[in-house]
Scaffold this motif. Structure first.
Motif, PDB file in Angstrom:
ATOM      1  N   ASP A   1      98.087 -21.454  26.737  1.00  0.00           N
ATOM      2  CA  ASP A   1      99.007 -20.421  26.245  1.00  0.00           C
ATOM      3  C   ASP A   1      99.975 -20.001  27.346  1.00  0.00           C
ATOM      4  O   ASP A   1     101.180 -19.867  27.114  1.00  0.00           O
ATOM      5  N   LYS A   2      99.450 -19.799  28.544  1.00  0.00           N
ATOM      6  CA  LYS A   2     100.287 -19.380  29.668  1.00  0.00           C
ATOM      7  C   LYS A   2     101.274 -20.475  30.057  1.00  0.00           C
ATOM      8  O   LYS A   2     102.452 -20.202  30.309  1.00  0.00           O
ATOM      9  N   SER A   3     100.811 -21.709  30.077  1.00  0.00           N
ATOM     10  CA  SER A   3     101.676 -22.840  30.437  1.00  0.00           C
ATOM     11  C   SER A   3     102.805 -23.021  29.420  1.00  0.00           C
ATOM     12  O   SER A   3     103.959 -23.232  29.788  1.00  0.00           O
ATOM     13  N   LEU A   4     102.464 -22.942  28.146  1.00  0.00           N
ATOM     14  CA  LEU A   4     103.473 -23.073  27.092  1.00  0.00           C
ATOM     15  C   LEU A   4     104.515 -21.964  27.204  1.00  0.00           C
ATOM     16  O   LEU A   4     105.715 -22.217  27.071  1.00  0.00           O
ATOM     17  N   THR A   5     104.080 -20.758  27.489  1.00  0.00           N
ATOM     18  CA  THR A   5     105.002 -19.627  27.626  1.00  0.00           C
ATOM     19  C   THR A   5     105.979 -19.872  28.765  1.00  0.00           C
ATOM     20  O   THR A   5     107.184 -19.643  28.620  1.00  0.00           O
ATOM     21  N   ARG A   6     105.467 -20.331  29.895  1.00  0.00           N
ATOM     22  CA  ARG A   6     106.347 -20.631  31.038  1.00  0.00           C
ATOM     23  C   ARG A   6     107.352 -21.727  30.680  1.00  0.00           C
ATOM     24  O   ARG A   6     108.532 -21.638  31.034  1.00  0.00           O
ATOM     25  N   LYS A   7     106.896 -22.751  29.978  1.00  0.00           N
ATOM     26  CA  LYS A   7     107.763 -23.866  29.589  1.00  0.00           C
ATOM     27  C   LYS A   7     108.880 -23.396  28.653  1.00  0.00           C
ATOM     28  O   LYS A   7     110.046 -23.739  28.832  1.00  0.00           O
ATOM     29  N   ILE A   8     108.529 -22.588  27.666  1.00  0.00           N
ATOM     30  CA  ILE A   8     109.524 -22.067  26.721  1.00  0.00           C
ATOM     31  C   ILE A   8     110.509 -21.148  27.440  1.00  0.00           C
ATOM     32  O   ILE A   8     111.725 -21.237  27.239  1.00  0.00           O
ATOM     33  N   LYS A   9     109.995 -20.277  28.301  1.00  0.00           N
ATOM     34  CA  LYS A   9     110.863 -19.342  29.022  1.00  0.00           C
ATOM     35  C   LYS A   9     111.847 -20.094  29.913  1.00  0.00           C
ATOM     36  O   LYS A   9     113.033 -19.748  29.977  1.00  0.00           O
ATOM     37  N   SER A  10     111.378 -21.130  30.574  1.00  0.00           N
ATOM     38  CA  SER A  10     112.242 -21.930  31.444  1.00  0.00           C
ATOM     39  C   SER A  10     113.351 -22.611  30.647  1.00  0.00           C
ATOM     40  O   SER A  10     114.514 -22.598  31.047  1.00  0.00           O
ATOM     41  N   ALA A  11     113.001 -23.197  29.522  1.00  0.00           N
ATOM     42  CA  ALA A  11     113.999 -23.865  28.677  1.00  0.00           C
ATOM     43  C   ALA A  11     114.995 -22.852  28.110  1.00  0.00           C
ATOM     44  O   ALA A  11     116.188 -23.128  28.021  1.00  0.00           O
ATOM     45  N   ALA A  12     114.512 -21.678  27.749  1.00  0.00           N
ATOM     46  CA  ALA A  12     115.368 -20.649  27.161  1.00  0.00           C
ATOM     47  C   ALA A  12     116.439 -20.175  28.137  1.00  0.00           C
ATOM     48  O   ALA A  12     117.557 -19.852  27.727  1.00  0.00           O
ATOM     49  N   GLU A  13     116.098 -20.148  29.418  1.00  0.00           N
ATOM     50  CA  GLU A  13     117.061 -19.700  30.423  1.00  0.00           C
ATOM     51  C   GLU A  13     118.315 -20.563  30.426  1.00  0.00           C
ATOM     52  O   GLU A  13     119.416 -20.060  30.604  1.00  0.00           O
TER      53      GLU A  13
ATOM     54  N   LEU B   1     119.691 -21.869  27.920  1.00  0.00           N
ATOM     55  CA  LEU B   1     120.463 -21.587  26.714  1.00  0.00           C
ATOM     56  C   LEU B   1     120.870 -20.116  26.608  1.00  0.00           C
ATOM     57  O   LEU B   1     121.399 -19.697  25.587  1.00  0.00           O
ATOM     58  N   ASP B   2     120.617 -19.344  27.663  1.00  0.00           N
ATOM     59  CA  ASP B   2     120.902 -17.911  27.668  1.00  0.00           C
ATOM     60  C   ASP B   2     120.210 -17.187  26.516  1.00  0.00           C
ATOM     61  O   ASP B   2     120.769 -16.273  25.898  1.00  0.00           O
ATOM     62  N   ILE B   3     118.992 -17.612  26.210  1.00  0.00           N
ATOM     63  CA  ILE B   3     118.165 -16.945  25.213  1.00  0.00           C
ATOM     64  C   ILE B   3     117.040 -16.246  25.968  1.00  0.00           C
ATOM     65  O   ILE B   3     116.363 -16.851  26.792  1.00  0.00           O
ATOM     66  N   LYS B   4     116.852 -14.961  25.680  1.00  0.00           N
ATOM     67  CA  LYS B   4     115.820 -14.189  26.363  1.00  0.00           C
ATOM     68  C   LYS B   4     114.487 -14.317  25.623  1.00  0.00           C
ATOM     69  O   LYS B   4     114.453 -14.225  24.390  1.00  0.00           O
ATOM     70  N   ILE B   5     113.425 -14.529  26.362  1.00  0.00           N
ATOM     71  CA  ILE B   5     112.079 -14.466  25.800  1.00  0.00           C
ATOM     72  C   ILE B   5     111.542 -13.092  26.188  1.00  0.00           C
ATOM     73  O   ILE B   5     111.236 -12.846  27.354  1.00  0.00           O
ATOM     74  N   LEU B   6     111.464 -12.201  25.226  1.00  0.00           N
ATOM     75  CA  LEU B   6     111.093 -10.819  25.498  1.00  0.00           C
ATOM     76  C   LEU B   6     109.586 -10.613  25.604  1.00  0.00           C
ATOM     77  O   LEU B   6     109.125  -9.726  26.316  1.00  0.00           O
ATOM     78  N   ASP B   7     108.824 -11.437  24.880  1.00  0.00           N
ATOM     79  CA  ASP B   7     107.369 -11.272  24.899  1.00  0.00           C
ATOM     80  C   ASP B   7     106.715 -12.481  24.245  1.00  0.00           C
ATOM     81  O   ASP B   7     107.382 -13.295  23.592  1.00  0.00           O
ATOM     82  N   HIS B   8     105.432 -12.596  24.469  1.00  0.00           N
ATOM     83  CA  HIS B   8     104.586 -13.543  23.746  1.00  0.00           C
ATOM     84  C   HIS B   8     103.365 -12.745  23.335  1.00  0.00           C
ATOM     85  O   HIS B   8     102.650 -12.209  24.180  1.00  0.00           O
ATOM     86  N   LEU B   9     103.166 -12.631  22.044  1.00  0.00           N
ATOM     87  CA  LEU B   9     102.058 -11.856  21.499  1.00  0.00           C
ATOM     88  C   LEU B   9     100.981 -12.788  20.960  1.00  0.00           C
ATOM     89  O   LEU B   9     101.287 -13.819  20.374  1.00  0.00           O
TER      90      LEU B   9
END
Length: 149
Positions: free
Chosen positions: A110-122, A124-132
Motif C-alpha cells: 500500500d505504501k509503495s503504491l502510494t509513493r508510485k502514484i504520487k510520483s507520477a502525479a507530480e 502531471l501537476d495533479i495533487k494526491i491529497l490523501d490515501h484512505l
C-alpha cells in the motif's frame, strides 16, 4: 485507396451542478463521502481501489473504481488511473481502498503504491491529497493524517 483509422473521443459529462458537489475539508469527510457511496454488499468481500476526483476547490467531481480484486489485494493500473483523472480534468485526487479483513494498517505494498502514484502525479501537476483505507465498519486510516503521504 483511402486510409481509415478509428476516431478517439474524450468526454466528461457531469450530471450534478458544481454547487451541489461536496467539498472535502478533512480526511473524515472524504471517508464519509466514499463510505456512503460504497456497495455495502461487497466492502467485506473483496478489495477495491477507487479515486475521488476533485476540482481546484476540493469539490468532488466524482468517484471512479479503478480496480476490483480478491480478498487480500487488487491491482492498480496507473495508466487507467491517470486516464480517468485527466479525462475528468481533475486537479487533485484522494486514493481510497478497502481492507475486507477490517484491519486499517497499510501494508508495505500500500505504501509503495502510494509513493508510485504520487510520483507520477507530480509530472502531471495533479495533487494526491490523501490515501484512505476503509474497513467494512466505516472506520478509516488516512496516510495524510499519519504523515506518510
Amino acid at each position: 485507396m483511402e486510409t481509415r483509422i478509428n476516431e478517439i473521443k474524450l468526454s466528461y459529462n457531469p450530471k450534478l451542478k458544481a454547487e451541489d458537489w461536496p467539498k472535502i475539508t478533512s480526511s473524515s469527510l472524504a471517508a464519509k463521502v466514499v463510505f456512503e457511496n460504497w456497495d455495502r454488499n461487497t466492502i467485506a468481500v473483496y478489495e477495491s481501489f477507487k479515486i475521488l476526483l476533485l476540482n481546484n476547490s476540493n469539490k468532488v467531481k466524482g468517484i471512479y473504481q479503478i480496480s476490483q480484486g480478491g480478498i487480500t489485494g487488487t491491482l492498480v493500473d496507473l495508466r487507467l488511473l491517470f486516464a480517468v483523472a485527466l479525462k475528468s480534468l481533475s486537479v487533485a485526487l484522494i486514493l481510497v481502498h478497502n481492507h475486507p479483513s477490517g484491519t486499517l494498517r497499510p501494508s508495505e505494498a500500500d505504501k509503495s503504491l502510494t509513493r508510485k502514484i504520487k510520483s507520477a502525479a507530480e509530472f502531471l501537476d495533479i495533487k494526491i491529497l490523501d490515501h484512505l483505507i476503509l474497513n467494512p465498519q466505516g472506520e478509516y486510516y488516512s496516510f495524510a493524517d499519519e504523515g506518510i503521504l
